[in-house]
Scaffold this motif. Structure first.
Motif, PDB file in Angstrom:
ATOM      1  N   ASP A 176       5.567   9.220  -6.837  1.00 32.78           N
ATOM      2  CA  ASP A 176       6.177   8.110  -7.576  1.00 32.78           C
ATOM      3  C   ASP A 176       6.060   6.807  -6.786  1.00 32.78           C
ATOM      4  O   ASP A 176       5.992   5.722  -7.352  1.00 32.78           O
ATOM      5  CB  ASP A 176       7.665   8.386  -7.865  1.00 32.78           C
ATOM      6  N   ALA A 177       6.058   6.933  -5.471  1.00 32.04           N
ATOM      7  CA  ALA A 177       5.912   5.724  -4.633  1.00 32.04           C
ATOM      8  C   ALA A 177       4.453   5.282  -4.578  1.00 32.04           C
ATOM      9  O   ALA A 177       4.144   4.264  -3.979  1.00 32.04           O
ATOM     10  CB  ALA A 177       6.442   6.004  -3.230  1.00 32.04           C
ATOM     11  N   GLY A 178       3.566   6.088  -5.157  1.00 32.61           N
ATOM     12  CA  GLY A 178       2.166   5.668  -5.265  1.00 32.61           C
ATOM     13  C   GLY A 178       1.199   6.364  -4.322  1.00 32.61           C
ATOM     14  O   GLY A 178       0.051   5.931  -4.197  1.00 32.61           O
ATOM     15  N   ALA A 179       1.623   7.420  -3.641  1.00 29.59           N
ATOM     16  CA  ALA A 179       0.725   8.089  -2.679  1.00 29.59           C
ATOM     17  C   ALA A 179      -0.647   8.343  -3.307  1.00 29.59           C
ATOM     18  O   ALA A 179      -0.751   8.963  -4.368  1.00 29.59           O
ATOM     19  CB  ALA A 179       1.342   9.391  -2.199  1.00 29.59           C
ATOM     20  N   ALA A 209       0.794   1.630  10.045  1.00 31.37           N
ATOM     21  CA  ALA A 209      -0.371   1.375   9.188  1.00 31.37           C
ATOM     22  C   ALA A 209      -1.120   0.134   9.662  1.00 31.37           C
ATOM     23  O   ALA A 209      -2.351   0.112   9.701  1.00 31.37           O
ATOM     24  CB  ALA A 209       0.092   1.195   7.745  1.00 31.37           C
ATOM     25  N   THR A 210      -0.380  -0.883  10.029  1.00 31.17           N
ATOM     26  CA  THR A 210      -1.010  -2.137  10.464  1.00 31.17           C
ATOM     27  C   THR A 210      -1.911  -1.889  11.663  1.00 31.17           C
ATOM     28  O   THR A 210      -3.050  -2.348  11.718  1.00 31.17           O
ATOM     29  CB  THR A 210       0.083  -3.167  10.839  1.00 31.17           C
ATOM     30  N   GLU A 211      -1.389  -1.133  12.635  1.00 31.77           N
ATOM     31  CA  GLU A 211      -2.185  -0.871  13.837  1.00 31.77           C
ATOM     32  C   GLU A 211      -3.383   0.025  13.514  1.00 31.77           C
ATOM     33  O   GLU A 211      -4.499  -0.224  13.973  1.00 31.77           O
ATOM     34  CB  GLU A 211      -1.314  -0.218  14.915  1.00 31.77           C
ATOM     35  N   ALA A 212      -3.134   1.080  12.735  1.00 34.83           N
ATOM     36  CA  ALA A 212      -4.225   2.017  12.436  1.00 34.83           C
ATOM     37  C   ALA A 212      -5.322   1.325  11.635  1.00 34.83           C
ATOM     38  O   ALA A 212      -6.516   1.475  11.929  1.00 34.83           O
ATOM     39  CB  ALA A 212      -3.682   3.219  11.674  1.00 34.83           C
ATOM     40  N   ALA A 213      -4.902   0.543  10.638  1.00 35.13           N
ATOM     41  CA  ALA A 213      -5.893  -0.129   9.784  1.00 35.13           C
ATOM     42  C   ALA A 213      -6.724  -1.101  10.614  1.00 35.13           C
ATOM     43  O   ALA A 213      -7.940  -1.204  10.426  1.00 35.13           O
ATOM     44  CB  ALA A 213      -5.187  -0.847   8.640  1.00 35.13           C
ATOM     45  N   ALA A 214      -6.063  -1.783  11.538  1.00 32.11           N
ATOM     46  CA  ALA A 214      -6.805  -2.753  12.358  1.00 32.11           C
ATOM     47  C   ALA A 214      -7.851  -2.052  13.211  1.00 32.11           C
ATOM     48  O   ALA A 214      -8.825  -2.669  13.638  1.00 32.11           O
ATOM     49  CB  ALA A 214      -5.838  -3.529  13.243  1.00 32.11           C
ATOM     50  N   SER A 215      -7.656  -0.786  13.456  1.00 33.48           N
ATOM     51  CA  SER A 215      -8.628  -0.105  14.300  1.00 33.48           C
ATOM     52  C   SER A 215      -9.601   0.736  13.466  1.00 33.48           C
ATOM     53  O   SER A 215     -10.319   1.575  14.000  1.00 33.48           O
ATOM     54  CB  SER A 215      -7.883   0.662  15.394  1.00 33.48           C
ATOM     55  N   GLY A 216      -9.639   0.466  12.179  1.00 30.17           N
ATOM     56  CA  GLY A 216     -10.689   1.048  11.344  1.00 30.17           C
ATOM     57  C   GLY A 216     -10.288   2.281  10.557  1.00 30.17           C
ATOM     58  O   GLY A 216     -11.109   2.870   9.853  1.00 30.17           O
ATOM     59  N   GLN A 230       1.429   2.690   2.791  1.00 31.99           N
ATOM     60  CA  GLN A 230       0.411   2.325   1.823  1.00 31.99           C
ATOM     61  C   GLN A 230       0.580   0.952   1.214  1.00 31.99           C
ATOM     62  O   GLN A 230      -0.411   0.254   0.998  1.00 31.99           O
ATOM     63  CB  GLN A 230       0.387   3.388   0.716  1.00 31.99           C
ATOM     64  N   GLY A 231       1.825   0.570   0.991  1.00 35.75           N
ATOM     65  CA  GLY A 231       2.050  -0.721   0.341  1.00 35.75           C
ATOM     66  C   GLY A 231       1.071  -0.878  -0.803  1.00 35.75           C
ATOM     67  O   GLY A 231       0.991  -0.033  -1.688  1.00 35.75           O
ATOM     68  N   LYS A 232       0.289  -1.956  -0.748  1.00 37.73           N
ATOM     69  CA  LYS A 232      -0.708  -2.169  -1.804  1.00 37.73           C
ATOM     70  C   LYS A 232      -2.067  -1.792  -1.232  1.00 37.73           C
ATOM     71  O   LYS A 232      -2.510  -2.360  -0.225  1.00 37.73           O
ATOM     72  CB  LYS A 232      -0.680  -3.633  -2.223  1.00 37.73           C
ATOM     73  N   LEU A 233      -2.698  -0.822  -1.874  1.00 40.26           N
ATOM     74  CA  LEU A 233      -3.995  -0.355  -1.402  1.00 40.26           C
ATOM     75  C   LEU A 233      -4.982  -1.514  -1.313  1.00 40.26           C
ATOM     76  O   LEU A 233      -5.090  -2.301  -2.238  1.00 40.26           O
ATOM     77  CB  LEU A 233      -4.528   0.694  -2.384  1.00 40.26           C
ATOM     78  N   SER A 239      -2.482  -1.969   5.484  1.00 41.36           N
ATOM     79  CA  SER A 239      -2.010  -0.727   4.888  1.00 41.36           C
ATOM     80  C   SER A 239      -3.095   0.338   4.939  1.00 41.36           C
ATOM     81  O   SER A 239      -4.280   0.033   5.034  1.00 41.36           O
ATOM     82  CB  SER A 239      -1.549  -0.966   3.448  1.00 41.36           C
ATOM     83  N   VAL A 240      -2.676   1.584   4.926  1.00 43.59           N
ATOM     84  CA  VAL A 240      -3.612   2.708   4.878  1.00 43.59           C
ATOM     85  C   VAL A 240      -3.202   3.596   3.700  1.00 43.59           C
ATOM     86  O   VAL A 240      -2.044   3.569   3.295  1.00 43.59           O
ATOM     87  CB  VAL A 240      -3.586   3.543   6.184  1.00 43.59           C
TER      88      VAL A 240
END
Ligand code: NOJ
Length: 742
Positions: A237-240, A136-143, A186-189, A194-195
């Motif tokens: 339940d995990a928040g998806a 997620a970290t890598e994908a989010a950093a690339s938009g 996803q962690g915290k939207l 996170s994505v």
């Protein structure tokens, strides 16, 4: 002090509640300004051209449609440069509603992790959460804002190519993994690393008849609730934040237009507040299913059933306005879908800054950074399953003089990423992915000579390379062979009717084994394969799946004992395709057969054993674990009581190791038949040589419950067998207890 804490906790609660409140108000305010075309535009998703993950419909007007506010989301637009370019177009639209960029970021972005089925074999929930977080970290950093993962489809059919994307055959294990993966992605939207997660494919896609992709599914409701739905519930339940529906029909109704699944269960009983995206073109495909006659009827069926966003079938874009005009659907139905999507855009922070995630500097820093690669290597080592190790041939000594490395996978680079790797433009993966050959070179010292021969291709009948391979093997002290199925023989649209080792690879194994040299075989694959001769004749076998960026190093770590294998199979390995579907938690028939011997008039084949080649939960280690002293705090409980289970686990071998201890139950008699054995809990325990630990589990009502005939979730009074095992077939400790009436 206490008072301050309480006040601040209240404040936190108040802030998030009020934030949500504000988001709803903002969404409503925006909705009031939108024309019906703009609303429908938000329900429309197109593919960009960076990577084709489906049959692309060429649309030369894409860019002008974005400027008109007629597209709400794009997939297959990769990297800060392109996400920024597209977002700039959206910022030229009347209401400047930002685009949402979705992508199949399934097992890594630039840093590639093991395919999900391989990771599932680690049974290491923390590792899987971490790998999803890095992804997620890598994908989010690339938009990228949104990954189409995790895939949580249970499957009992290794012919189905998509088993590589899931967590295998077991509902309990898969549900735990689904939860961990959603937390990881996803962690915290709204956080920069996170994505949004998209749990897929809703529902029962993994039960496609005959293991043929996109095929129909026909199953009882009880099977649906008991086996196929729980991983989805766990992911939610995990928040998806989102969910994707599936291509298949379920009992005659396509999942995309399935009110029962989407309205009654998902948005009704489960009160899901996120949004539902169709699968690629699946709204339009309801015509081919023969469920509707044209795209307009398809749009009607999908929106009324509860599908909010149309991926690539243009059905909403062309028909929803007309359907409203004709009073066939209400504008409220569209508003609800728009609101669900808009809320997520606000929660992601895109209205504050539409370029929030497209940051070239962060992209540069995050993607493929050494820390991520280090973790990818660790997760990869944890995913490798040791299937056989006769006379402890493994681990190999780092002082071995000559090692021959033979087979078609040895010098592959990019292939190690497996299917569903993100194919970033302008990247030379041959440099970035550690081949198995490089991994071995990195590991051995100067005194070890490495020899290589390819031997044969993955497929085809050409044996011309055998002689060279045999001659190479003859010169070595030990031979390692790397064989399997090509990286793209599993994945979407990659069903196989024949899951034996392809081509002449097993003949090559025979030829090399005939040299009399000690042979280790590595099997690379995206599914359980059939390889009986190898299994019966080769002393050491590692199932290496497809392991990602650090495949070569991770394999070398295991081969030479720098990592002691700890993985366990998340799917049953059949002896032959004829046993499929085969799974460990089957029912008992009225004429049960012994696993190994088929007599007449019992439920068996006359030409094949019932037992699998390798059972669910199986995997060896370079050390041994002893199980002893099982204790149950009670052997009779009432419904609201619990039993504390404990036992001693000892590492009785010479090296440090990790064992996945598995707790199974069997409900002896039920108002509906219960499986012969069911996984109900597990732990992964690390022990030094000679060390003993007391392991604890708790049995509660939840573990004893199942869906009865009327689909009530109940625990019935009666007797239960309790089993603690190292696999579903290797039960080390047994006991029993009774649940009695209040
Ligand atoms: C079709 C696949 O079934 C789905 O899993 C994927 O997310 C979409 N294509 C988009 O690529």
């Amino acid at each position: 002090m206490k008072k301050i804490l309480v006040t601040s906790l209240l404040l936190i609660g108040f802030v998030s509640f009020s934030q949500q409140n504000t988001i709803d108000q903002k969404v409503d305010a925006l909705l009031n300004k939108m024309t019906i075309e703009e609303k429908i535009g938000q329900l429309n998703q197109y593919s960009g051209d960076n990577q084709a993950t489906g049959p692309i419909t060429i649309n030369p007007n894409k860019e002008s449609e974005i400027k008109q506010g007629l597209i709400g989301s794009m997939l297959n637009v990769l990297g800060t440069k392109y996400t920024r370019q597209y977002q700039e177009l959206a910022m030229q639209s009347r209401l400047k509603i930002p685009l949402l960029f979705g992508q199949d970021v399934i097992h890594g972005y630039k840093t590639s992790f093991p395919i999900p089925l391989a990771e599932a074999a680690s049974w290491d929930l923390d590792a899987m959460e971490l790998s999803a977080r890095i992804t997620a970290t890598e994908a989010a950093a690339s938009g990228i804002h949104w990954t189409f993962a995790p895939m949580v489809d249970i499957s009992r059919d290794p012919r189905w190519g998509r088993v590589m994307e899931g967590a295998g055959e077991d509902t309990y294990l898969a549900s735990r993994i689904a939860y961990a993966r959603v937390k990881g992605f996803q962690g915290k939207l709204g956080d920069l690393n996170s994505v949004m997660a998209c749990v897929k494919h809703f529902a029962a896609y993994g039960a496609a008849i005959g293991g043929r992709d996109y095929n129909s599914v026909d199953m009882s409701e009880r099977m649906l609730w008991e086996t196929y739905l729980p991983p989805f519930k766990s992911a939610l339940d995990a928040g998806a934040a989102t969910i994707m529906n599936s291509f298949n029909d379920l009992n005659g109704v396509p999942a995309t237009g399935n009110k029962y699944l989407l309205r009654d269960i998902l948005k009704g009983k489960w009160d899901f507040q996120g949004f539902v995206v169709s699968d690629w073109g699946s709204i339009g495909e309801m015509v081919a299913h023969g469920y509707v006659k044209d795209s307009k009827e398809a749009a009607f069926a999908a929106i009324t059933a509860g599908t909010d966003m149309d991926m690539e079938s243009n059905a909403y874009r062309h028909n929803l306005a007309q359907l409203v005009k004709e009073n066939q659907i209400s504008i409220e139905l569209i508003d609800d879908a728009v609101k669900r999507i808009m809320r997520k855009k606000f929660e992601l922070g895109l209205f504050d800054d539409p370029y929030k995630y497209s940051n070239a500097k962060r992209e540069q820093k995050e993607i493929n950074n050494p820390e991520h690669r280090k973790i990818s290597r660790e997760v990869a080592a944890k995913s490798i399953v040791l299937l056989k190790n006769k006379n402890s041939l493994l681990p190999l000594s780092k002082n071995t003089k000559k090692i021959a490395f033979i087979g078609p996978m040895v010098k592959e680079h990019k292939a190690n990423m497996g299917f569903w790797a993100v194919d970033l433009p302008n990247i030379d993966y041959d440099k970035g992915i550690v081949s198995q050959w490089q991994g071995l070179q990195n590991k051995v010292g100067k005194n070890t000579e490495l020899l290589y021969a390819k031997g044969c291709e993955v497929e085809g009948y050409n044996k011309q390379g055998f002689a060279e391979a045999v001659a190479t093997a003859m010169k070595a002290d030990v031979v390692i062979m790397s064989i399997g199925e090509r990286w793209n023989m599993s994945g979407e649209a990659k069903s196989r009717s024949n899951i034996h080792l392809p081509g002449v690879q097993e003949d090559l194994v025979k030829a090399i084994q005939a040299t009399g040299k000690p042979v280790v075989v590595l099997i690379n694959a995206g599914r359980p394969l059939v390889f009986n001769w190898t299994a019966d004749n080769i002393p050491s076998i590692l199932y290496t799946w497809w392991l990602g960026s650090e495949a070569g190093n991770a394999i070398a770590d295991v081969l030479f004992g720098d990592y002691n294998p700890s993985a366990k199979l998340p799917m049953t390995f059949p002896r032959d395709e004829g046993q499929i579907p085969i799974y460990y938690n089957h029912f008992s028939t009225g004429r049960p057969a012994a696993d190994e011997t088929a007599t007449h008039y019992v439920s068996a084949y006359i030409d094949l054993k019932n037992s699998p080649k390798y059972p669910f939960g199986f995997g060896l280690s370079y050390t041994q674990f002893d199980y002893a002293a099982l204790k149950l705090s009670k052997t009779k409980i009432k419904e609201n009581e619990t039993i504390e289970v404990s036992f001693e686990l000892k590492n009785s071998g010479e090296v440090m190791g990790e064992e996945v201890v598995q707790l199974y139950l069997h409900d002896q008699v039920g108002s509906v038949i219960r499986p012969v054995i069911e996984l109900k809990d597990f732990q992964k325990i690390k022990l030094n040589p000679g060390e003993t630990k007391t392991i604890y589990f708790t049995i509660d009502r939840e573990k004893l419950s199942f869906y009865d005939k009327d689909l009530n979730w109940i625990a019935e009074p009666g007797d239960f067998d309790l089993m603690i095992g190292s696999s579903s077939k290797d039960i080390r400790l047994r006991s029993a207890f009774e649940l009695f009436k209040k």
